[in-house]
Scaffold this active site. Sequence first.
Site, PDB file in Angstrom:
ATOM      1  N   GLY A  53       0.823  -1.193   0.000  1.00 30.39           N
ATOM      2  CA  GLY A  53       0.000   0.000   0.000  1.00 30.39           C
ATOM      3  C   GLY A  53       0.852   1.235   0.000  1.00 30.39           C
ATOM      4  CG  ASP A  71       0.076  -3.194  11.475  1.00 29.52           C
ATOM      5  OD1 ASP A  71      -0.912  -3.913  11.731  1.00 29.52           O
ATOM      6  OD2 ASP A  71       0.452  -2.943  10.324  1.00 29.52           O
ATOM      7  CB  VAL A 103       9.782  -3.606  -1.071  1.00 31.24           C
ATOM      8  CG1 VAL A 103      11.081  -3.954  -0.385  1.00 31.24           C
ATOM      9  CG2 VAL A 103       8.850  -2.917  -0.106  1.00 31.24           C
TER      10      VAL A 103
END
Length: 715
Positions: A431, A546, A435
């Site tokens: 999102g 998270d 990478v």
Amino acid sequence: MKCVHWIRVCVLLLVLNTSSEELTISSSCPTHCGKVSIPYPFGIGNDCYLNRSYEVQCNQSTSVAYLPSIKKEVAQIDHPRPVNIYGYGSSVPHGTLRIKTEITSVGCSGDNGQNLKELLNFTGTLFSISENNTLVSFGCSSKATLTNIDPRIVGCVSICDPFHDLPLQTFSETSCYGYTCCNASTPADVGQVIGVKIESNDGNETRQECSVAFLTDEYGQPSLWRNRTDAKKLHAGKYATIELKWQVITSNLTFEESLGCRQNRSDYYSNPCYCEWLAIDTLLYLRCACINGYEGNPYLLNDCKDVDECKQLKDDGRPGLCTKSGEICQNIPGAYRCVPKKSKTLAIYIGVSIGLTVLVVGVGIWLYIVIKKYRKTNRMKKFFKRNGGLLLQQQLASREGYVEKAIVFSSKELEKATENFSLDRVLGHGGQGTVFKGMLADGRIVAVKKSKVVDQDKLEEFINEVCLLSQINHRNIVNILGCCLETEVPLLVYEFIPNGNLFQLLHEEDDHTLITWELRVRIAIDTAGALSYLHSAAASPIYHRDIKSANILLDENYRAKVSNFGTSRSISVDQTHLTTAVIGTPGYVDPAYYQSSQFTDKSDVYSFGVVLVELITGEKPVSFQRFGENRTLAAYFNLAVRENKVFDIIDSRIRNDCKLGQVMVIANLAKRCLNLSGRKRPTMTDVWLQLKSSRHGDLQTEVEVNTSDDDDDDN
Ligand SMILES: *[C@@H]1O[C@H](CO)[C@@H](O)[C@H](O)[C@H]1NC(C)=O
Ligand SMILES: *[C@@H]1O[C@H](CO)[C@@H](O)[C@H](O)[C@H]1NC(C)=O
Ligand SMILES: *[C@@H]1O[C@H](CO)[C@@H](O)[C@H](O)[C@H]1NC(C)=O
Ligand SMILES: *[C@@H]1O[C@H](CO)[C@@H](O)[C@H](O)[C@H]1NC(C)=O
Ligand SMILES: *[C@@H]1O[C@H](CO)[C@@H](O)[C@H](O)[C@H]1NC(C)=O
Ligand SMILES: *[C@@H]1O[C@H](CO)[C@@H](O)[C@H](O)[C@H]1NC(C)=O
Ligand SMILES: *[C@@H]1O[C@H](CO)[C@@H](O)[C@H](O)[C@H]1NC(C)=O
Ligand SMILES: *[C@@H]1O[C@H](CO)[C@@H](O)[C@H](O)[C@H]1NC(C)=O
Ligand SMILES: *[C@@H]1O[C@H](CO)[C@@H](O)[C@H](O)[C@H]1NC(C)=O
């Protein structure tokens, strides 16, 4: 106590191999009924709405839009506003809907003594009452109250001056503090049922002046006050509009996959929108919104369109954001930027050079190169500055000792490392960005994350994050090697972790012999150790916010490395290269966090509890293969604990050769982590120590899952 579980899901991480069904909404579907615009999933006529619950009937002759599912006239329907997905704790807003409701009155001509005209009851529908409504009452000696919102009591009293008894009409201003008019705001989360009641305040039933009371979302808007002078006139108006909230109920995946935002969802460029799941009681809801900088209907395919900010600012009549001389505003997808006005010198130099001799052409080319290089350096400097480079330098300078750790890479270095960000080097799209795998000049393998959008407001947080992370040195935490601020969006450089993440290992790996019980326990201990360190041992506590199996990376020896910590999603150390390989993982978020909006260390403990249950059961945190409430793993596990069936849900891959006693100790620990009350959860350090002692066979903890004294009394 009504138990509301909110589960946020990072949809960006979802990659389900479902076919991309084309959403076909006939172009013949009416988009408006009179002045009311009808955005999908609402619609007029068969095949135009998503589900009967969203059906709108339009009376052609009167242009009145009517919603049969709640039997109300609709004044306005809006899909959720764009959301800033990079902000702290931002979540997708509800869609809103404005409907007409009857005004409650007493003592007015034509009302038959009823003081509760209409009970709004949306039980069983998609709609709930928004807190953006105000209770307003006009009258003398009347008391207006909201009903059916137990245990809360909300109401207000309006009186007329007993000595002067001024006529109402002398007060025409829009104040409403108790004299002839009173107001009270609606509490948050009133749910789906509400009523308005009005009664005489002084108990004098014979004093029957006309008083009215109603809920309205137009409080503070002039239209409401037009009839302010006379309750009778207001009563004649009969209706007030109130605001409701709506969302999409996801009863099955096919249904969900048909929504525009759920397609191409790993790719923000082609589909710049974002969805979030919520589990309320036993239903799963989905709310989608375009991301900031885009506008449109997220439930339609490819409808989130770039907003031309430069244009918008001009239309507003406000000075543009690029007010510095020599700068003009340039729209880019999802944002805008200020760029220098096109310099004419370049063209002149080129023009001149064309007319000259070969030698002069050579000089011209040389000049061109110099200028281009100059401009490029200038741009890089600008990006560096804009991206907070100065702030970073300042911060680093003020924290001696960290300077070597947070390395600022040059864009050239990283371009080289990733072969100019070659597509072959892509490890994953997430999102927040793409990478790339890269190799630095010194041979180190790294993961380079290229963010997609950078929210200017978040830059300071970004810098703080880099500084914060650069201080952390723990073998179970992914190392940030540095960043590069010279590019348009910041690049982050991490150590490369080769063996994927725990989610993949648990749920996607075919080789079942790999994920033994011993390995699971070791991963749990490593992770708990890292979190315990973040919570207590680091210079200042850092909450991960998270925790999930997808954020637990595995190195070459299958030792856990916690990644993606910090809080800001724009810069989070992130799933690095593992973002796309993950299947839907809702179910980790502390329900208490959503109720109180306060994130504590115990919220991380809750999420870690879910990971423990994942390790024990091998089940996904949310699964459509489980039913009803059990779709979320925490609920599924708690049910098994209550029914004393924990043995039955142990992962079949380990059931036969794990130490059952140890499994039960860890199950008990998980149960305590999942306590609905944050206070009753153990700290991360407790969890870590208990996990460690369970491995050493040092079973001091309670073995019986069902007999501990701190039972959930919040249920
Ligand atoms: C359609 O709406 C009804 C409620 O009217 C709901 O029970 C049903 O689950 C919905 N179907 C889908 C696919 O959402
Ligand atoms: C439209 O509204 C008018 C006036 O209220 C009513 O008489 C008529 O029956 C309505 N038509 C439909 C199709 O509902
Ligand atoms: C609201 O409606 C539901 C079902 O339609 C019903 O079960 C419930 O009793 C109603 N609530 C009130 C307060 O009338
Ligand atoms: C609404 O009521 C409160 C409390 O009585 C009062 O302080 C406030 O001024 C009122 N609002 C307006 C707009 O008059
Ligand atoms: C009730 O109101 C009526 C009319 O305003 C008045 O005449 C009467 O005195 C009041 N009674 C009491 C007990 O206040
Ligand atoms: C509340 O309702 C008013 C009137 O519809 C609207 O202008 C305002 O934006 C709403 N506020 C929020 C926070 O939704
Ligand atoms: C004000 O009163 C008039 C009737 O006198 C009515 O038509 C109108 O709808 C009312 N306005 C509001 C906002 O209630
Ligand atoms: C799932 O949703 C689709 C689309 O709304 C519907 O056609 C289908 O019948 C639903 N399937 C089940 C099992 O509910
Ligand atoms: C998804 O994205 C690909 C390329 O990124 C594009 O070719 C395809 O049309 C998109 N699908 C939909 C349904 O938009």
